[in-house]
Motif scaffolding. Structure first.
Motif, short mmCIF file in Angstrom:
data_model
loop_
_atom_site.label_atom_id
_atom_site.label_comp_id
_atom_site.label_asym_id
_atom_site.label_seq_id
_atom_site.Cartn_x
_atom_site.Cartn_y
_atom_site.Cartn_z
N GLN A 164 0.92 -1.25 0.04
CA GLN A 164 0.11 -0.03 0.05
C GLN A 164 0.89 1.16 -0.08
N ALA A 165 1.97 1.17 0.71
CA ALA A 165 2.94 2.36 0.76
C ALA A 165 3.51 2.56 -0.45
N ALA A 166 3.83 1.42 -1.18
CA ALA A 166 4.62 1.60 -2.52
C ALA A 166 3.72 2.12 -3.55
N VAL A 167 2.57 1.92 -3.57
CA VAL A 167 1.29 2.62 -4.44
C VAL A 167 1.30 4.06 -4.26
N ARG A 168 1.31 4.41 -2.84
CA ARG A 168 1.20 5.75 -2.64
C ARG A 168 2.31 6.84 -2.92
N CYS A 169 3.64 6.03 -2.74
CA CYS A 169 4.86 6.75 -3.07
C CYS A 169 5.41 6.33 -4.44
#
Length: 320
Positions: A106-111
């Protein structure tokens, strides 16, 4: 390229950290991997020191801390690897092996980061003799395998750019895995029993690190050409734990090691009686990886020989 590496004290994480070029901008934080946690800061070199603790049992903290560093690449080599203990600590195993990777996705999607994650042959039930393909349905036979499969599915469904390296029987010359245990017991025991009906490919952590760094270099030059997804990555060939142990012993003798072991006995998985059931068939079909990346996967014996040689040399230095 900013790389955020989790699990730097494990077999794969340590190999990746040792292989990264000096020019790489690496963040390798401490991480909490058990109910009481563990702080590895004392083992971290000063240039890599991070003053934060990545708590794999606190998804919200992990998510916010990852976003705050805005990495270009997230490498997750952290895992709860105590397969037998996982049967009694399912909550911890699922948090670390399933929920934490899902949060990192999820963090990878965000950044907009690429997520590289390491999975396991234990996602399969071990039936049959055919090497498992990426398209085969996972049917884990233990809690550890369930947690690893859950991570794979969460990452693939997250929408992030990802590479999942699903591998088998990972070893390194550092640490205290199967290879080190066999070498140690061969010098102290006369008889030893090893399971002979589980088949797979011992895979060197240094091979996985080299593959990861090669692909990262390509990604840095041409990110648009990366064919992300799930890949089976393991050393070529196959063996049983029993034959693997015999190979280790033979290499030790070649290197002039003095052994007290007189008899290595084969035993079935059923008779061995582990707390968690292990898959009998851990063969992985690596054709997709070879076709996509055109990188060599050497025979498993080559890496094992090199690791045994390093350990034998370490022993000699310690005795001199």
């Amino acid at each position: 390229m900013k790389i955020l590496l989790f699990g730097r004290s494990g077999q794969i994480g340590r190999a990746i950290l040792a292989s990264l070029p000096a020019s790489a901008q690496v963040m390798a934080p401490d991480w909490r991997d058990g109910p009481a946690g563990r702080n590895d800061e004392a083992q971290m070199s000063a240039p890599l020191r991070e003053r934060w603790l990545a708590d794999f049992q606190d998804p919200a903290q992990l998510y916010e801390c990852t976003l705050a560093r805005a990495p270009d690449v997230i490498i997750n080599a952290a895992a709860y690897t105590a397969v037998d203990e996982a049967e009694d600590n399912e909550t911890a195993a699922m948090l670390i092996n399933a929920h934490a990777p899902a949060v990192l996705a999820q963090a990878a999607v965000r950044c907009g980061a690429l997520l590289i994650h390491f999975s396991s042959d234990y996602v399969f039930d071990g039936s049959g003799t055919r090497p498992w393909r990426e398209t085969d349905q996972g049917r884990p036979c233990n809690v550890y395998g369930q947690s690893k499969l859950a991570a794979d599915l969460a990452i693939m469904g997250s929408g992030c750019r990802h590479l999942i390296w699903r591998t088998s029987w990972v070893y390194a010359s550092a640490g205290n895995g199967f290879l080190q245990t066999i070498m140690r017991l061969a010098r102290t025991r006369q008889t030893l029993s090893v399971v002979n009906d589980q088949i797979g490919a011992p895979t060197d952590a240094r091979l996985l690190a080299a593959i990861t760094l090669d692909v990262l270099e390509r990604y840095g030059q041409h990110p648009e050409h990366l064919e992300d997804g799930l890949y089976h990555v393991a050393a070529a060939g196959q063996t049983s734990w029993f034959d693997y142990a015999n190979h280790i012993l033979a290499r030790m003798r070649t290197r002039g090691a003095t052994l007290t072991l007189e008899q290595l006995l084969p035993v079935s998985s059923q008779d061995y009686g582990s707390r968690a059931r292990r898959p009998l068939n851990s063969r992985l079909n690596t054709a997709k990886f070879l076709r996509t990346f055109a990188l060599p996967l050497p025979a498993w014996q080559a890496g094992v020989d090199a690791a045994v040689d390093r350990l034998c040399e370490d022993w000699r230095r310690d005795q001199s």
